[in-house]
Design a protein around this motif. Structure first.
Motif, PDB file in Angstrom:
ATOM      1  N   SER A   1       0.831  -1.206   0.000  1.00 38.84           N
ATOM      2  CA  SER A   1       0.000   0.000   0.000  1.00 38.84           C
ATOM      3  C   SER A   1       0.865   1.255   0.000  1.00 38.84           C
ATOM      4  O   SER A   1       0.531   2.244  -0.662  1.00 38.84           O
ATOM      5  CB  SER A   1      -0.929  -0.006   1.216  1.00 38.84           C
ATOM      6  OG  SER A   1      -1.814  -1.110   1.150  1.00 38.84           O
ATOM      7  N   GLN A  35       2.362   1.819  -3.464  1.00 34.00           N
ATOM      8  CA  GLN A  35       1.454   2.419  -4.451  1.00 34.00           C
ATOM      9  C   GLN A  35       1.598   3.932  -4.500  1.00 34.00           C
ATOM     10  O   GLN A  35       1.402   4.548  -5.544  1.00 34.00           O
ATOM     11  CB  GLN A  35       0.010   2.052  -4.116  1.00 34.00           C
ATOM     12  CG  GLN A  35      -0.398   0.664  -4.579  1.00 34.00           C
ATOM     13  CD  GLN A  35      -0.233   0.506  -6.079  1.00 34.00           C
ATOM     14  OE1 GLN A  35       0.551  -0.316  -6.545  1.00 34.00           O
ATOM     15  NE2 GLN A  35      -0.962   1.290  -6.860  1.00 34.00           N
ATOM     16  N   TRP A  36       1.964   4.550  -3.386  1.00 29.78           N
ATOM     17  CA  TRP A  36       2.167   5.994  -3.349  1.00 29.78           C
ATOM     18  C   TRP A  36       3.600   6.382  -3.707  1.00 29.78           C
ATOM     19  O   TRP A  36       3.832   7.453  -4.264  1.00 29.78           O
ATOM     20  CB  TRP A  36       1.830   6.527  -1.957  1.00 29.78           C
ATOM     21  CG  TRP A  36       0.374   6.484  -1.663  1.00 29.78           C
ATOM     22  CD1 TRP A  36      -0.285   5.546  -0.921  1.00 29.78           C
ATOM     23  CD2 TRP A  36      -0.617   7.391  -2.122  1.00 29.78           C
ATOM     24  NE1 TRP A  36      -1.630   5.807  -0.888  1.00 29.78           N
ATOM     25  CE2 TRP A  36      -1.867   6.949  -1.618  1.00 29.78           C
ATOM     26  CE3 TRP A  36      -0.598   8.540  -2.913  1.00 29.78           C
ATOM     27  CZ2 TRP A  36      -3.062   7.609  -1.880  1.00 29.78           C
ATOM     28  CZ3 TRP A  36      -1.780   9.211  -3.173  1.00 29.78           C
ATOM     29  CH2 TRP A  36      -2.995   8.745  -2.663  1.00 29.78           C
ATOM     30  N   PRO A  63       4.474   3.124  -7.780  1.00 32.67           N
ATOM     31  CA  PRO A  63       3.451   2.133  -8.144  1.00 32.67           C
ATOM     32  C   PRO A  63       4.017   1.043  -9.050  1.00 32.67           C
ATOM     33  O   PRO A  63       4.729   1.319 -10.010  1.00 32.67           O
ATOM     34  CB  PRO A  63       2.398   2.973  -8.870  1.00 32.67           C
ATOM     35  CG  PRO A  63       2.610   4.364  -8.359  1.00 32.67           C
ATOM     36  CD  PRO A  63       4.071   4.499  -8.120  1.00 32.67           C
ATOM     37  N   ARG A  74      -1.050  -3.598  -8.082  1.00 32.16           N
ATOM     38  CA  ARG A  74      -1.977  -3.582  -6.963  1.00 32.16           C
ATOM     39  C   ARG A  74      -2.180  -4.992  -6.397  1.00 32.16           C
ATOM     40  O   ARG A  74      -2.021  -5.988  -7.096  1.00 32.16           O
ATOM     41  CB  ARG A  74      -3.328  -3.002  -7.393  1.00 32.16           C
ATOM     42  CG  ARG A  74      -3.288  -1.495  -7.628  1.00 32.16           C
ATOM     43  CD  ARG A  74      -4.689  -0.937  -7.814  1.00 32.16           C
ATOM     44  NE  ARG A  74      -4.679   0.512  -7.931  1.00 32.16           N
ATOM     45  CZ  ARG A  74      -4.679   1.350  -6.903  1.00 32.16           C
ATOM     46  NH1 ARG A  74      -4.705   0.872  -5.659  1.00 32.16           N
ATOM     47  NH2 ARG A  74      -4.675   2.653  -7.089  1.00 32.16           N
TER      48      ARG A  74
END
Length: 362
Positions: A265, A268-269, A272, A275
């Protein structure tokens, strides 16, 4: 035979080194040991053993230096000594570095310096005049593993995280103690560990990382998931609704505790890559309750889509960045470490993160 020197203090490591040398050389039937002399107390030069051997009627000397540690800093000094000592002998002398344990990196250093080596774990490479003996032992000694792991334990890791936030900066010990929140003595221990492995060097301005990539690689190889309570939940929120709710919770005042995106998670910031179906967080007890309310979390024995670690080490929640408003994430280094043990997809995401956010470590 061994020539005794009554004034020399008995050194059990020296005796073990002599025994290891005899055992290794015994593998060459054509080789005969004429003498092994302890010369540590002679004049102003400091080889520990001189081994006189005969191969096919030709005499050869092994000039040996024994050090209490095989870390790169000690090895480099020993190899310098050996080069100087061997220069005092006629052709036919071979330098041999001996230590309790010699790592693969130091073995490579010995090869580059045209020196033989032997450690008391059984790793050996002795080469001269057509004689070649090599043996590699897979396991590290437990003492070596403990010493390395101690460099990455929570208090020490706080010092390393501070340094890795500014990998080119020179640090005073007092500055590192203030920045990391650990004692001066603990910072000094970390400093010595980094210098011994040549991952850092000293300058007029302080301690500087000179091999951050090697440091990160060793940390990854020793890394295990942080200790703490691992909790699994189900949230009915998805997509942007979950993301917005999480960011609102993470940017709440300190009174609401501390929490951060972690692992996939956080990645992803930060960088990326791909997912996953699960959202990962670190949180303290108060932050956990905040996330439970904001994300409408329900405990899940199976089918969870939120994983929250309440770590025992509170410093993990202080080592965060905020790449976007409310998107509080574990630092790039911590995120990279967590991804590195998260299976094949995690390793791929870790490699991508390292390329994107830790370019100085490649």
């Amino acid at each position: 035979m061994k020539v005794p020197f009554p004034t020399q203090e008995f050194d059990p490591s020296l005796l073990r080194a002599e025994e290891a040398l005899r055992e290794m050389l015994a593998h060459v039937p054509a080789l005969r040991i004429e003498s092994i002399n302890d010369v540590s107390a002679l004049d102003d030069w400091k080889p520990n053993l001189v081994v006189r051997i005969t191969v096919k009627d030709q005499t050869h000397l092994l000039i040996c230096v024994l050090k209490p540690s095989g870390q790169p800093r000690y090895a480099r000094g020993a190899l310098l000594e050996l080069r100087r000592h061997v220069a005092r002998h006629p052709p036919g002398a071979t330098p041999v570095f001996i230590a309790p344990y010699i790592s693969p990196a130091v073995r490579q250093l010995c090869s580059e310096e045209h020196a033989s080596y032997l450690d008391l774990q059984g790793n050996t490479r002795i080469a001269f005049d057509g004689v070649f003996i090599e043996r590699i032992v897979a396991d590290k000694p437990q003492a070596e593993q403990r010493e390395l792991k101690s460099l990455f334990r929570p208090k020490s890791a706080q010092v390393l995280r501070a340094m890795l936030r500014e990998p080119g900066r020179a640090w005073r010990v007092s500055e590192l103690a203030d920045m990391s929140g650990v004692s001066l003595g603990h910072v000094s221990n970390v400093r010595n560990g980094l210098l011994d492995r040549e991952w850092a060097r000293t300058s007029d301005d302080g301690l500087v990382l000179c091999a951050p990539a090697a440091l990160l690689d060793a940390w990854r190889d020793s890394y295990t998931a942080p200790a703490g309570e691992q909790l699994r939940f189900y949230t009915p929120l998805h997509g942007s609704a979950l993301e917005d709710a999480a960011r609102d919770a993470l940017r709440a005042p300190d009174a609401s505790g501390h929490a951060a995106f972690a692992s996939f998670s956080a990645a992803q910031w930060l960088a990326p890559y791909g997912r996953t179906g699960t959202h990962y967080f670190y949180a303290d007890e108060t932050g956990l309750r905040t996330l439970q309310t904001a994300l409408k979390l329900a405990p899940a024995a199976a089918g969870e889509n939120v994983s929250i670690l309440v770590p025992k080490d509170p410093a993990l929640l202080a080592d965060t960045i905020e790449p976007a408003l409310g998107a509080v994430c574990t630092s790039p280094v911590q995120t990279w470490l967590d991804l590195s043990i998260a299976g094949e997809r995690g390793v791929e995401a870790a490699d991508h993160l390292r390329q994107e956010k830790l370019p100085w470590s490649r």
